[in-house]
Design a protein around this motif. Sequence first.
Motif, PDB file in Angstrom:
ATOM      1  N   ASP A 145     -32.006 -44.885 -21.348  1.00 10.21           N
ATOM      2  CA  ASP A 145     -31.997 -46.233 -20.798  1.00 10.21           C
ATOM      3  C   ASP A 145     -31.532 -46.230 -19.347  1.00 10.21           C
ATOM      4  N   ALA A 146     -31.699 -47.373 -18.689  1.00 11.10           N
ATOM      5  CA  ALA A 146     -31.380 -47.483 -17.268  1.00 11.10           C
ATOM      6  C   ALA A 146     -29.922 -47.183 -16.967  1.00 11.10           C
ATOM      7  N   PHE A 147     -29.028 -47.540 -17.869  1.00 10.40           N
ATOM      8  CA  PHE A 147     -27.598 -47.477 -17.568  1.00 10.40           C
ATOM      9  C   PHE A 147     -26.998 -46.103 -17.876  1.00 10.40           C
ATOM     10  N   THR A 148     -27.452 -45.481 -18.942  1.00 12.16           N
ATOM     11  CA  THR A 148     -26.995 -44.113 -19.222  1.00 12.16           C
ATOM     12  C   THR A 148     -27.464 -43.168 -18.126  1.00 12.16           C
ATOM     13  N   ILE A 149     -28.731 -43.297 -17.744  1.00 11.50           N
ATOM     14  CA  ILE A 149     -29.284 -42.431 -16.705  1.00 11.50           C
ATOM     15  C   ILE A 149     -28.586 -42.667 -15.372  1.00 11.50           C
ATOM     16  N   SER A 150     -28.429 -43.926 -14.977  1.00 14.14           N
ATOM     17  CA  SER A 150     -27.823 -44.223 -13.670  1.00 14.14           C
ATOM     18  C   SER A 150     -26.355 -43.834 -13.632  1.00 14.14           C
ATOM     19  N   ARG A 151     -25.607 -44.101 -14.711  1.00  9.90           N
ATOM     20  CA  ARG A 151     -24.186 -43.743 -14.729  1.00  9.90           C
ATOM     21  C   ARG A 151     -24.013 -42.227 -14.615  1.00  9.90           C
ATOM     22  N   THR A 152     -24.767 -41.482 -15.398  1.00  9.33           N
ATOM     23  CA  THR A 152     -24.670 -40.020 -15.360  1.00  9.33           C
ATOM     24  C   THR A 152     -25.057 -39.484 -13.993  1.00  9.33           C
ATOM     25  N   ASN A 153     -26.124 -40.013 -13.425  1.00 10.19           N
ATOM     26  CA  ASN A 153     -26.610 -39.534 -12.135  1.00 10.19           C
ATOM     27  C   ASN A 153     -25.609 -39.813 -11.015  1.00 10.19           C
ATOM     28  N   GLN A 154     -25.061 -41.022 -10.971  1.00 10.20           N
ATOM     29  CA  GLN A 154     -24.127 -41.386  -9.906  1.00 10.20           C
ATOM     30  C   GLN A 154     -22.816 -40.612 -10.021  1.00 10.20           C
ATOM     31  N   GLN A 155     -22.341 -40.400 -11.230  1.00 14.34           N
ATOM     32  CA  GLN A 155     -21.115 -39.624 -11.409  1.00 14.34           C
ATOM     33  C   GLN A 155     -21.321 -38.176 -10.983  1.00 14.34           C
ATOM     34  N   LYS A 156     -22.484 -37.606 -11.291  1.00 14.38           N
ATOM     35  CA  LYS A 156     -22.774 -36.231 -10.885  1.00 14.38           C
ATOM     36  C   LYS A 156     -22.891 -36.122  -9.370  1.00 14.38           C
ATOM     37  N   MET A 157     -23.528 -37.132  -8.740  1.00 18.07           N
ATOM     38  CA  MET A 157     -23.639 -37.131  -7.275  1.00 18.07           C
ATOM     39  C   MET A 157     -22.268 -37.174  -6.614  1.00 18.07           C
ATOM     40  N   LEU A 158     -21.403 -38.055  -7.118  1.00 17.00           N
ATOM     41  CA  LEU A 158     -20.062 -38.183  -6.553  1.00 17.00           C
ATOM     42  C   LEU A 158     -19.291 -36.888  -6.719  1.00 17.00           C
ATOM     43  N   GLN A 159     -19.306 -36.334  -7.911  1.00 20.11           N
ATOM     44  CA  GLN A 159     -18.556 -35.102  -8.177  1.00 20.11           C
ATOM     45  C   GLN A 159     -19.078 -33.948  -7.331  1.00 20.11           C
ATOM     46  N   SER A 160     -20.405 -33.875  -7.180  1.00 21.31           N
ATOM     47  CA  SER A 160     -21.007 -32.793  -6.395  1.00 21.31           C
ATOM     48  C   SER A 160     -20.558 -32.835  -4.939  1.00 21.31           C
ATOM     49  N   VAL A 161     -20.530 -34.028  -4.338  1.00 21.53           N
ATOM     50  CA  VAL A 161     -20.125 -34.163  -2.934  1.00 21.53           C
ATOM     51  C   VAL A 161     -18.637 -33.862  -2.775  1.00 21.53           C
ATOM     52  N   LEU A 162     -17.826 -34.319  -3.720  1.00 22.34           N
ATOM     53  CA  LEU A 162     -16.385 -34.052  -3.641  1.00 22.34           C
ATOM     54  C   LEU A 162     -16.104 -32.557  -3.750  1.00 22.34           C
ATOM     55  N   VAL A 163     -16.798 -31.886  -4.639  1.00 18.88           N
ATOM     56  CA  VAL A 163     -16.602 -30.431  -4.805  1.00 18.88           C
ATOM     57  C   VAL A 163     -17.079 -29.703  -3.555  1.00 18.88           C
ATOM     58  N   LYS A 164     -18.212 -30.136  -3.018  1.00 20.14           N
ATOM     59  CA  LYS A 164     -18.758 -29.501  -1.824  1.00 20.14           C
ATOM     60  C   LYS A 164     -17.796 -29.572  -0.644  1.00 20.14           C
ATOM     61  N   ASN A 165     -17.087 -30.679  -0.524  1.00 25.06           N
ATOM     62  CA  ASN A 165     -16.131 -30.864   0.577  1.00 25.06           C
ATOM     63  C   ASN A 165     -14.703 -30.455   0.201  1.00 25.06           C
ATOM     64  N   LYS A 166     -14.556 -29.772  -0.923  1.00 23.88           N
ATOM     65  CA  LYS A 166     -13.264 -29.271  -1.405  1.00 23.88           C
ATOM     66  C   LYS A 166     -12.237 -30.397  -1.553  1.00 23.88           C
ATOM     67  N   MET A 167     -12.710 -31.551  -2.006  1.00 19.10           N
ATOM     68  CA  MET A 167     -11.829 -32.705  -2.209  1.00 19.10           C
ATOM     69  C   MET A 167     -11.418 -32.861  -3.668  1.00 19.10           C
ATOM     70  N   LEU A 168     -12.105 -32.163  -4.578  1.00 17.16           N
ATOM     71  CA  LEU A 168     -11.797 -32.269  -6.000  1.00 17.16           C
ATOM     72  C   LEU A 168     -11.298 -30.923  -6.496  1.00 17.16           C
ATOM     73  N   LEU A 169      -9.987 -30.837  -6.693  1.00 21.45           N
ATOM     74  CA  LEU A 169      -9.361 -29.606  -7.161  1.00 21.45           C
ATOM     75  C   LEU A 169      -8.439 -29.930  -8.324  1.00 21.45           C
ATOM     76  N   ASP A 170      -8.580 -29.201  -9.416  1.00 22.59           N
ATOM     77  CA  ASP A 170      -7.742 -29.412 -10.611  1.00 22.59           C
ATOM     78  C   ASP A 170      -7.784 -30.877 -11.075  1.00 22.59           C
ATOM     79  N   ASN A 171      -8.978 -31.436 -11.016  1.00 19.82           N
ATOM     80  CA  ASN A 171      -9.209 -32.811 -11.466  1.00 19.82           C
ATOM     81  C   ASN A 171      -8.399 -33.839 -10.671  1.00 19.82           C
ATOM     82  N   LYS A 172      -8.086 -33.510  -9.424  1.00 23.54           N
ATOM     83  CA  LYS A 172      -7.393 -34.428  -8.524  1.00 23.54           C
ATOM     84  C   LYS A 172      -8.116 -34.459  -7.191  1.00 23.54           C
ATOM     85  N   ILE A 173      -8.089 -35.627  -6.541  1.00 23.56           N
ATOM     86  CA  ILE A 173      -8.786 -35.793  -5.271  1.00 23.56           C
ATOM     87  C   ILE A 173      -7.830 -35.574  -4.110  1.00 23.56           C
ATOM     88  N   THR A 174      -8.266 -34.749  -3.150  1.00 24.64           N
ATOM     89  CA  THR A 174      -7.512 -34.514  -1.926  1.00 24.64           C
ATOM     90  C   THR A 174      -8.217 -35.211  -0.771  1.00 24.64           C
TER      91      THR A 174
END
Length: 602
Positions: free
Chosen positions: A371-400
């Motif tokens: 459905d629209a909401f499962t797909i969009s929620r999963t996609n947006q969360q993955k995008m956010l996490q990917s960018v945070l990891v790429k910029n070394k802002m997400l370490l040990d499940n905490k944001i720097t």
Amino acid sequence: MKAIDTLRNKLSGLYDAISRYPLTVIFLIVAAVVNANAINRGEPYYKLLLTFVVGACLGFTLQAAFERFFEKFLHRVVSMVICVVLTMGYFLIVNQYTTTSLETWIRTSVAVFALVIAYIWVPVIKSTVSFNESFMSSFKSFFNSLLFSVVLFTGISMIIAAIDLLLFQVDGKSYMHALNIISILFAPIYFLSLIPVYPGISNKTLFKESQDYNRENITRSSSCPKFLEILLSYIIIPLLSIYTVILVIYIAKNITGKFWTDNRLEPMLVGFAITVILIYILVSRIENKFAKLFRKIFPKILVPIVVFQIVSSILRTQDTGIMHGRYYVILFGIFAAVSGVFLSFIPVRKNGIVAMLLIVFALFSIIPPLDAFTISRTNQQKMLQSVLVKNKMLLDNKITPNPSVSQEDKKIISSTLNYLEMMGYTKNIDYLGKDFNLYNDFYDTFGFYQYEESMYRQESVHMSLNQQSPIIISGYDALVVLNFYFEKDNPTPSNKLCDFKSSGKTYTISNINSFDSGKLWLSNDKGEELISVNMKDVFDMFDTSAQGNYQISKDSMTADNSTFTKENDNAIISLVALNINIQKSNSEHPYSGDFYVLVKIK
């Protein structure tokens, strides 16, 4: 006598609708009572209201299915039981949440839309009556009901106003109560009363005994009024043809360029597809030359245009990810393309396949896991996490916090969080924490201000100072308030704000609002300039969208974050921004703001 007979027929139709759709009427009455209570208390009961609306729609749709395919009273009872069970199931689903989220509203709206389309389509499945006739009957009934409701509400409002003005004071909520009864109770029931009884198993005896009457009733209900035929054939179709030519020319000229990134074109193409399909069904039984040409040509034009739109929308997801809005745009594009293919080859009488496709696509968009909401929620969360990891802002499940993130990544972080916050998904993201507040915690969490992309590529920035934030004034010699705005044509070259004394000497603070040379400066009693501030530099400090086209808003800034300071051998000037407004689309007054100006003489 004719007027009395007409009124009697209308009242008889309302009575027939009540007896024909008893469960729907019960749900509507309860919904009106719930909404009346909400009006009195000033507290909305959205969950209950949505539940009874869904129940009402289930009621008339299942009644239509019973009339078409069943005949025994037991079958009708079973259909009512199914309606009640499904309604209770819906309530249990929405009641588990503390608030009625945007997702719930959209899912419910799509489900109700699917039920309404099913109500129009189900009675004519494999019937002597076509979907085109059923749709026209419902189309006319809707606008008749709307017209009667508007007139009725206007009349009641005038009566209430007259009583309030001439006789005695009337509670202002009376208007809302009148609107509640008319919109929730009268309008739907009157709409249903205008829908004829179609041929079906449940009424086969009725049709054998009075076949001519019922066929005449259906024909009268589904006939296209002359004014509507003229409107569709000689006004709307020619206008739509010109609009189509403009779209085709634009697409052809920009097929290798900005067509694929022009956000403004997407809603235009979706609107075009909706209009073509709707007009096609409405003119399906009109036999003039314009209608025939429209039915022959437009489905074939529709297919390539919506295919381009689908590809363009998919390409945009590479930058923004998939949100439910873009999901629905793509899904509707697929539906429109498939419908265009069918309409190009199947007989006009078989247009019911469009309704079937629409129901299937609508249910597909709200039923997990695709459905629209499962797909969009999963996609947006993955995008956010990917960018945070790429910029070394997400370490040990905490944001720097990381203020040096690129402009593009800042935009992605901000847009994904805006969406997740709007849909109520941020509470389920562990590394943000359950108490995360997008507007208050964004800067402290990520180290930069929030971005929001404007649909029309206009840049604007709005910021304000937290009124409880302390401002350190010790060590300064003077404080003055500055209301500054750039003016394109400034008749006053300079403006003296104030004079003040320090160590027995007099100093003057002045400013210029000129668009090209706006500045603030300090001078001594001889008129010599001691220090000056280019106001464009001050606004540039807050213009975090200088390298992109974004609209941002930052409320409750601290004094430290909203202070611009300049120093030389003579003095120090600090400007504390109370509020900032940057409107790049306004060439006359692009920058404005209010500041505390603090001055220290060395």
